[in-house]
Design a protein around this motif. Sequence first.
Motif, PDB file in Angstrom:
ATOM      1  N   ASP A  76     -12.395   5.329  -8.749  1.00 35.19           N
ATOM      2  CA  ASP A  76     -10.914   6.080  -8.787  1.00 35.19           C
ATOM      3  C   ASP A  76     -10.026   4.638  -8.231  1.00 35.19           C
ATOM      4  N   ILE A  77      -9.283   3.766  -9.148  1.00 33.81           N
ATOM      5  CA  ILE A  77      -8.702   2.716  -8.441  1.00 33.81           C
ATOM      6  C   ILE A  77      -7.187   3.050  -7.917  1.00 33.81           C
ATOM      7  N   HIS A  78      -7.027   4.175  -7.859  1.00 30.61           N
ATOM      8  CA  HIS A  78      -5.700   4.623  -6.981  1.00 30.61           C
ATOM      9  C   HIS A  78      -6.067   5.444  -5.539  1.00 30.61           C
ATOM     10  N   ARG A  79      -7.304   5.388  -5.507  1.00 28.82           N
ATOM     11  CA  ARG A  79      -7.752   6.247  -4.290  1.00 28.82           C
ATOM     12  C   ARG A  79      -6.907   6.203  -2.857  1.00 28.82           C
ATOM     13  N   LEU A  80      -6.658   7.275  -2.311  1.00 29.81           N
ATOM     14  CA  LEU A  80      -6.370   7.222  -1.045  1.00 29.81           C
ATOM     15  C   LEU A  80      -7.474   7.465  -0.054  1.00 29.81           C
ATOM     16  N   ILE A  81      -7.462   6.381   0.705  1.00 30.27           N
ATOM     17  CA  ILE A  81      -8.697   6.278   1.873  1.00 30.27           C
ATOM     18  C   ILE A  81      -7.939   6.266   3.259  1.00 30.27           C
ATOM     19  N   ARG A  82      -8.751   7.013   4.139  1.00 26.23           N
ATOM     20  CA  ARG A  82      -8.438   7.394   5.490  1.00 26.23           C
ATOM     21  C   ARG A  82      -8.134   5.943   6.068  1.00 26.23           C
ATOM     22  N   SER A  83      -7.094   5.888   6.791  1.00 29.91           N
ATOM     23  CA  SER A  83      -6.345   4.633   7.234  1.00 29.91           C
ATOM     24  C   SER A  83      -7.312   4.197   8.574  1.00 29.91           C
ATOM     25  N   ASN A  84      -7.609   3.012   8.963  1.00 31.08           N
ATOM     26  CA  ASN A  84      -8.368   2.433  10.146  1.00 31.08           C
ATOM     27  C   ASN A  84      -7.660   2.879  11.350  1.00 31.08           C
ATOM     28  N   ARG A  93       0.790  -1.205   0.096  1.00 32.26           N
ATOM     29  CA  ARG A  93      -0.104  -0.078   0.136  1.00 32.26           C
ATOM     30  C   ARG A  93       0.806   1.296  -0.006  1.00 32.26           C
ATOM     31  N   GLU A  94       0.231   2.160  -0.707  1.00 33.56           N
ATOM     32  CA  GLU A  94       0.927   3.582  -0.594  1.00 33.56           C
ATOM     33  C   GLU A  94       0.338   4.164   0.692  1.00 33.56           C
ATOM     34  N   LYS A 122       5.151   4.870 -11.853  1.00 32.66           N
ATOM     35  CA  LYS A 122       6.220   3.611 -11.639  1.00 32.66           C
ATOM     36  C   LYS A 122       5.804   2.575 -10.648  1.00 32.66           C
ATOM     37  N   LYS A 123       4.687   3.068 -10.094  1.00 33.40           N
ATOM     38  CA  LYS A 123       4.221   1.952  -8.880  1.00 33.40           C
ATOM     39  C   LYS A 123       4.038   0.591  -9.281  1.00 33.40           C
ATOM     40  N   GLY A 124       3.286   0.437 -10.644  1.00 35.41           N
ATOM     41  CA  GLY A 124       2.969  -1.111 -10.803  1.00 35.41           C
ATOM     42  C   GLY A 124       1.708  -1.338  -9.985  1.00 35.41           C
ATOM     43  N   TRP A 125       0.681  -1.130 -10.672  1.00 36.14           N
ATOM     44  CA  TRP A 125      -0.633  -1.348 -10.075  1.00 36.14           C
ATOM     45  C   TRP A 125      -1.021  -2.824 -10.024  1.00 36.14           C
ATOM     46  N   LEU A 126      -1.440  -3.420  -8.871  1.00 35.63           N
ATOM     47  CA  LEU A 126      -1.513  -4.665  -9.008  1.00 35.63           C
ATOM     48  C   LEU A 126      -3.162  -5.040  -8.839  1.00 35.63           C
ATOM     49  N   GLY A 127      -3.769  -3.969  -8.215  1.00 36.04           N
ATOM     50  CA  GLY A 127      -5.331  -4.065  -8.028  1.00 36.04           C
ATOM     51  C   GLY A 127      -5.818  -3.166  -6.988  1.00 36.04           C
ATOM     52  N   ALA A 128      -7.006  -3.165  -6.525  1.00 34.57           N
ATOM     53  CA  ALA A 128      -7.470  -2.136  -5.498  1.00 34.57           C
ATOM     54  C   ALA A 128      -8.494  -3.091  -4.924  1.00 34.57           C
ATOM     55  N   ASP A 129      -8.829  -2.641  -3.671  1.00 35.95           N
ATOM     56  CA  ASP A 129     -10.179  -2.858  -3.092  1.00 35.95           C
ATOM     57  C   ASP A 129     -11.289  -2.286  -3.870  1.00 35.95           C
ATOM     58  N   SER A 161      -3.457   3.783   0.403  1.00 35.09           N
ATOM     59  CA  SER A 161      -4.029   3.631  -1.083  1.00 35.09           C
ATOM     60  C   SER A 161      -5.283   2.336  -1.009  1.00 35.09           C
ATOM     61  N   CYS A 162      -6.446   2.542  -1.705  1.00 36.02           N
ATOM     62  CA  CYS A 162      -7.137   1.228  -1.754  1.00 36.02           C
ATOM     63  C   CYS A 162      -6.401   0.189  -2.624  1.00 36.02           C
ATOM     64  N   ALA A 163      -5.506   0.773  -3.426  1.00 34.43           N
ATOM     65  CA  ALA A 163      -4.795  -0.122  -4.523  1.00 34.43           C
ATOM     66  C   ALA A 163      -3.513  -0.817  -3.572  1.00 34.43           C
ATOM     67  N   TYR A 164      -3.332  -1.792  -4.494  1.00 36.87           N
ATOM     68  CA  TYR A 164      -1.925  -2.555  -4.057  1.00 36.87           C
ATOM     69  C   TYR A 164      -0.923  -2.602  -5.047  1.00 36.87           C
ATOM     70  N   TYR A 165       0.204  -2.251  -4.865  1.00 34.86           N
ATOM     71  CA  TYR A 165       1.368  -1.794  -5.955  1.00 34.86           C
ATOM     72  C   TYR A 165       2.552  -2.605  -5.567  1.00 34.86           C
ATOM     73  N   GLU A 166       3.143  -2.718  -7.061  1.00 32.48           N
ATOM     74  CA  GLU A 166       4.423  -3.405  -6.744  1.00 32.48           C
ATOM     75  C   GLU A 166       5.454  -2.738  -5.955  1.00 32.48           C
ATOM     76  N   ASN A 167       5.534  -1.477  -6.253  1.00 32.86           N
ATOM     77  CA  ASN A 167       6.561  -0.660  -5.409  1.00 32.86           C
ATOM     78  C   ASN A 167       5.628   0.699  -5.020  1.00 32.86           C
ATOM     79  N   PRO A 168       5.035   0.515  -4.010  1.00 35.75           N
ATOM     80  CA  PRO A 168       4.056   1.695  -3.655  1.00 35.75           C
ATOM     81  C   PRO A 168       4.814   3.020  -3.402  1.00 35.75           C
ATOM     82  N   GLN A 169       6.177   2.797  -3.019  1.00 35.45           N
ATOM     83  CA  GLN A 169       6.959   4.254  -2.742  1.00 35.45           C
ATOM     84  C   GLN A 169       7.394   5.050  -4.081  1.00 35.45           C
TER      85      GLN A 169
END
Length: 429
Positions: free
Chosen positions: A337-345, A47-48, A99-106, A86-94
């Motif tokens: 939005d498949i790259h959305r940032l969402i407030r952390s739990n 996650r980012e 360049k992140k490499g999107w793998l999917g998203a919740d 991120s709701c997304a999962y990345y290969e390189n979230p940083q």
Amino acid sequence: MAEELSLVNMPKEDLASFSQSYVFQKFSEYYCSSSTDIRAPQSIDRREFAFLLFKERIMSRHKAFGNIERLRAYINDVHPSDIYNSCAYYENPQLEMDKKGWLGADLVFDVDADHIPTTCDKIHDEWTCKDCDFSGKGITPEACPVCGSQKFETKTWPCELCLDSAKEETAKVIDMLQNDFSLADEVIHVFFSGHRGYHVQVEIEDMRTLNSAARKEIVDYVSGFGLALFENEKRLRGSSTKRRSVAFSLSNYGWGIRLKAGMRRFITRATKDDMRGIGIRRNIDSILENKELIIKRCLEENRWTSIRGVSDETWVKIAEHVRNLESAKIDTVVTTDIHRLIRSNGSLHGKTGLKKIELPPSNLKDFDPFIEAVAFKGGKIKLLISSAPRFRIGDDEFGPYHDEKVDLPTSAAILLVCKGRGEVLNENV
Ligand SMILES: [Zn+2]
Ligand SMILES: [Zn+2]
């Protein structure tokens, strides 16, 4: 009081007012406390993370952490106000976005009072156009009615009635995910957002790789957009040529079931005024007199044209009214939005000082954000309050206030200061 606040340790050169220092102090205490409930999202290392920083008032993005301990250590270092992942999962979230490499998203649904018309929003919500100063009450329009600008200054309130409306919309989303999408409770995560609504996050492998267009289809479904209310291209019996004919019709699954159940409720309870209210003009008396027959023949047996005087037009009006009632009012942009940032739990909402907190879907009805999401216990402070509606935290009620000095418990004070309704007085220091 001065000792309890220990304002001396705060970076006063960066934080101009006592109010900002106070909020900074309290948020830091919360985030640095060992009992803080920041929870790691699934696959935290993919996650980012992003942080809204107090001092700089900027969003620091593209952070990544291998585990929750590293995340907590970083929070201890930077003293953020708000934390997102991120709701997304990345290969390189940083790395940078491309360049992140999107793998999917919740799959994420955001239900916010900002998108739900309520009877009280005209009392506690205000907007002012940043370009021409025109202002109004209630839901902020998409564009200024005077100059067309889309920039507004808004003043909203996490009102209990509005939050109850948001809860009802959230319940609809959950119900559709459970019954129409057949998702198990274990993959449906429900959260109070910390401000004016709820988040529903679906975390399941099968849905992760849905693209924006596929998610838009889900948005349309949840919103009841584009429902087929007619059976098309029906061949008329006895006609040698295929003639275009349409007839009102509902399926026996998904929205078809939802509409039929809602239409049954509407017809059962409807008065003359209700019928007129949804635009029905003709045969109202006979519809009201034959409610039971109409329900039996039309809704139960799908014989929609079997009763004289109840036309396709009437059915469409009832169905559209029910569609509006049964559709979930969500912020559609968030879901697509498949790259959305969402407030952390477990993090704090910078506009309230309340926590984003998870609740089991089955507990939604009884969930009380003003008890369970309260982060600050103990302590009091004096505020100068410009204006605030009446509100409750726990069992205590406060306000309404108008230009007055009040001693308040920390949780109430933080809420008012964060909402820009009150200032910490320097006599506290
Ligand atoms: Zn304007
Ligand atoms: Zn309200």
